[in-house]
Enzyme design. Sequence first.
Site, mmCIF file in Angstrom:
data_model
loop_
_atom_site.group_PDB
_atom_site.id
_atom_site.type_symbol
_atom_site.label_atom_id
_atom_site.label_comp_id
_atom_site.label_asym_id
_atom_site.label_seq_id
_atom_site.Cartn_x
_atom_site.Cartn_y
_atom_site.Cartn_z
ATOM 1 C CB SER A 164 -8.957 2.203 5.208
ATOM 2 O OG SER A 164 -7.942 1.487 5.843
ATOM 3 C CG HIS A 369 -9.649 3.239 10.328
ATOM 4 N ND1 HIS A 369 -8.707 4.049 9.729
ATOM 5 C CD2 HIS A 369 -9.766 2.158 9.499
ATOM 6 C CE1 HIS A 369 -8.268 3.502 8.615
ATOM 7 N NE2 HIS A 369 -8.900 2.355 8.449
#
Length: 396
Positions: A164, A369
């Site tokens: 991320s 994610h």
Amino acid sequence: MWASPSLWLTVTIIIIHQIGCISSEDLPEDATLDSIGLATKYGHPPTQYDVFTEDGYILTLYRLRGKGSIPILLAHGYLDSSDTWLLRGNTSLAITLANRGHDVWLANARGNRYSRRHKYLNPDTDPAFWKFTFHDMGYYDLPAIIDLILNETSAKNLTAIGHSVGNTIFYVLGSERPEYNSKINVMIALAPIAFMHNTGPPFSIIIASYPIISALINQLGIYDFLGDNTTIGITVHTLCSIPIIGYTVCANGVVFPLAGFDITELEPNFFRTVISHFPAGTSSMNALHLLQVGYRKTFAQYDHGSETNQKIYNSSEPPVYRLDRVTMPIALFAAANDGFSSLADVEILRRKLPNVVYYLLNPRLVCNHIDYVWGRTVSNYLYPYMNIVLNRYNPL
């Protein structure tokens, strides 16, 4: 007269204590261990280093020693810490790499629970401590960390793996300090974040609300965002660790809607371990910078407003990051069910980076994610593809 937030927090914790839901004895063991405890439990007692940045921050860096000649640096994502790479124990990425013999290093960005130190500023009393964003992590933190690792190991370069925002900071590094591109033999970007033009709800709604959120944060004087000692941070760690209720409210109600639903990979009992470690804290300014990227639809430095921008940047607009300068080899790992890193946004990044050496759309269609770091069976649908890159750039 309204009661203060601290009073509501006190009442809430008293109630929870009364029903016996937050005893540490009820938590999984790994929920109570820090990075040193986790790494030691799984066979790799770490060495701890203090990293001193040019602007005075003191960061904590851990090393899981191995025989590999090219060190591997793991950079955590937004609001996270080095803990994230260890939470799945023997199948976590850090332990998996260490078990193979790699020399593994775990970074902690400024402002999280392990890097709340500064030469002169006190994070508990000096708001100036919190005047940083991911820009500073890329411009100051990474160079200091990389230099220490290369000095300690005598290696010419290192392999980087970022999750991320842990890969966003490498784009900042390569753009703003291009001399560091040659010090990274490959950067593996898990859930790449640089553009947020095409996120869907609810994150797109949060981005659209940036002006309101910014005004509220500034009005309330919030600097330390979701840190362990903040009211909201304590509340999250406490309430979300309650069996059943915590998973229903926090995982199903917040985490999955934002990150993407993949319930089988984040089971309820393990979620109690996760929520004991996450969030680990950052600055509210960092949160606002990320929202700016989506709101302004530009991957650029922090927007202070035209007047202050003129003083800082000599321009009314903040400078755009020059991705054409990011010449380090980069492997992009994307997922169709990622609530923060959409395929369309990853494709924009892919076109702008000059040296993408590998691209993977994860074959697990519901990979989200957070599966990259917390997924129950991540060793099946991610590690084999990472090994393709590692075998090419970091063979043992």
